[in-house]
Design a protein around this motif. Sequence first.
Motif, mmCIF file in Angstrom:
data_model
loop_
_atom_site.group_PDB
_atom_site.id
_atom_site.type_symbol
_atom_site.label_atom_id
_atom_site.label_comp_id
_atom_site.label_asym_id
_atom_site.label_seq_id
_atom_site.Cartn_x
_atom_site.Cartn_y
_atom_site.Cartn_z
ATOM 1 N N GLU A 162 22.201 58.860 23.269
ATOM 2 C CA GLU A 162 22.691 60.212 22.949
ATOM 3 C C GLU A 162 21.576 61.038 22.311
ATOM 4 O OE1 GLU A 162 27.305 58.792 22.231
ATOM 5 O OE2 GLU A 162 26.096 59.358 20.486
ATOM 6 N N ALA A 163 20.503 60.383 21.884
ATOM 7 C CA ALA A 163 19.339 61.081 21.320
ATOM 8 C C ALA A 163 18.136 60.153 21.383
ATOM 9 C CB ALA A 163 19.611 61.475 19.872
ATOM 10 N N ASP A 164 16.935 60.761 21.280
ATOM 11 C CA ASP A 164 15.705 59.965 21.202
ATOM 12 C C ASP A 164 15.290 59.794 19.747
ATOM 13 O OD1 ASP A 164 15.194 59.969 24.126
ATOM 14 O OD2 ASP A 164 15.088 62.130 23.769
ATOM 15 N N MET A 165 15.746 60.729 18.915
ATOM 16 C CA MET A 165 15.422 60.659 17.488
ATOM 17 C C MET A 165 16.646 61.080 16.673
ATOM 18 S SD MET A 165 12.585 62.787 15.357
ATOM 19 C CE MET A 165 11.335 61.807 14.599
ATOM 20 N N VAL A 166 16.927 60.321 15.634
ATOM 21 C CA VAL A 166 18.043 60.654 14.747
ATOM 22 C C VAL A 166 17.475 60.832 13.342
ATOM 23 C CG1 VAL A 166 20.272 59.912 13.827
ATOM 24 C CG2 VAL A 166 19.587 59.190 16.131
ATOM 25 N N ILE A 167 17.821 61.941 12.709
ATOM 26 C CA ILE A 167 17.338 62.203 11.346
ATOM 27 C C ILE A 167 18.521 62.192 10.388
ATOM 28 C CG2 ILE A 167 16.178 63.890 9.841
ATOM 29 C CD1 ILE A 167 14.717 64.832 12.407
ATOM 30 N N GLY A 168 18.380 61.477 9.307
ATOM 31 C CA GLY A 168 19.414 61.467 8.272
ATOM 32 C C GLY A 168 19.148 62.639 7.334
ATOM 33 N N SER A 169 19.993 63.678 7.440
ATOM 34 C CA SER A 169 19.747 64.871 6.622
ATOM 35 C C SER A 169 20.568 64.843 5.333
ATOM 36 C CB SER A 169 20.105 66.128 7.416
ATOM 37 O OG SER A 169 20.062 67.252 6.558
ATOM 38 N N LYS A 170 19.877 65.162 4.243
ATOM 39 C CA LYS A 170 20.582 65.255 2.956
ATOM 40 C C LYS A 170 21.011 66.692 2.692
ATOM 41 C CE LYS A 170 16.008 64.927 0.788
ATOM 42 N NZ LYS A 170 15.323 64.649 2.070
ATOM 43 N N LEU A 171 20.730 67.596 3.631
ATOM 44 C CA LEU A 171 20.997 69.014 3.396
ATOM 45 C C LEU A 171 21.987 69.605 4.392
ATOM 46 C CD1 LEU A 171 17.285 70.105 2.746
ATOM 47 C CD2 LEU A 171 18.991 69.416 1.066
ATOM 48 N N ILE A 172 22.450 68.819 5.348
ATOM 49 C CA ILE A 172 23.368 69.327 6.366
ATOM 50 C C ILE A 172 24.809 69.204 5.847
ATOM 51 C CG2 ILE A 172 23.789 67.142 7.568
ATOM 52 C CD1 ILE A 172 23.370 68.550 10.218
ATOM 53 N N ALA A 173 25.733 69.978 6.438
ATOM 54 C CA ALA A 173 27.142 69.879 6.029
ATOM 55 C C ALA A 173 27.617 68.434 6.108
ATOM 56 C CB ALA A 173 27.998 70.756 6.949
ATOM 57 N N GLY A 174 28.303 67.975 5.095
ATOM 58 C CA GLY A 174 28.823 66.606 5.085
ATOM 59 C C GLY A 174 27.917 65.639 4.340
ATOM 60 N N ALA A 175 26.661 66.067 4.055
ATOM 61 C CA ALA A 175 25.721 65.190 3.339
ATOM 62 C C ALA A 175 26.016 65.238 1.838
ATOM 63 C CB ALA A 175 24.292 65.633 3.600
ATOM 64 N N GLU A 176 25.577 64.197 1.140
ATOM 65 C CA GLU A 176 25.718 64.178 -0.322
ATOM 66 C C GLU A 176 24.350 63.925 -0.921
ATOM 67 O OE1 GLU A 176 29.061 61.639 -1.789
ATOM 68 O OE2 GLU A 176 29.464 61.481 0.365
#
Length: 243
Positions: free
Chosen positions: A121-135
């Motif tokens: 579904e993707a070639d790269m996945v980034i764990g964002s701490k700033l996107i909606a739903g992040a803590e």
Amino acid sequence: MSEPTNGARRPHISIVIPIYNEEGILRSAVVDLQDRLKPLGWSYEIILAENGSSDRTVELAVTLSERYPEVSSFSIGEPNYGKAMRDGIGRAKGEFVICEEIDLCDTDFHLRAIEILEKREADMVIGSKLIAGAEDERPFLRHAASVGYTNLLRLLLGFRGTDTHGLKAFRRNSLLGEVEACLADKDVFASEFVIRAYRSSNTVIEIPVRVLEKRPPSINLFKRVPNVLKNLAKLTWMIRFQG
Ligand SMILES: Nc1nc2c(ncn2[C@@H]2O[C@H](COP(=O)(O)OP(=O)(O)OP(=O)(O)O)[C@@H](O)[C@H]2O)c(=O)[nH]1
Ligand SMILES: [Mg+2]
């Protein structure tokens, strides 16, 4: 430059962890990470990418790599996060690479990211701490600095995501060219890599994460600012005018 302490295996997943003056948490973080990976049944390696430490980090990393077959380590000169990551990714043997941080070691992110990559579904996945739903449970000033930095990247470089410093997982073959094209080192390497990934033909997605650090960062936020701004100016020049 010292060679990786383990050489022959070809694991499915490579977890690259840059380390700098981490004697306080290195051993427990690596042991704990392995405990949490074990039930997943993955074939994996952990690469400890060290440079510039003045404490017992190197000695501890070597001991860990001698003790655990999945762990290897290398040390390359002066403190430089970007150079350590770049070399670590270069040494990674897995089909998938996860870029970790020793104070995070977030296996929940690993699981979700690898599932997305496996399903293509993707070639790269980034764990964002700033996107909606992040803590983002770091101190408010650090959170605010990250938001400001992302806004600068959006303004200067047309960055489309929310967090270039988040944990990353990617298909090594798809992204290795982007890693090798990066010219910025130190802190700004992470941003250049992500921005190049977005500008390439690869699919990059962000998923929200919870960030709870095991200890405050070793380098003071304000001490990092001059170097980050200098490298950001260089990066803007390189990407805007040299592609
Ligand atoms: N090899 C290497 N690793 C580093 C260096 N600076 C930081 N690290 C490692 O990079 C990871 C993240 O560093 P932190 O000190 O937690 O910094 P941070 O502000 O939380 O990181 P970001 O928000 O991603 O910029 C940790 O595993 C550190 O040990 C460095 O100069 N060389
Ligand atoms: Mg940290």
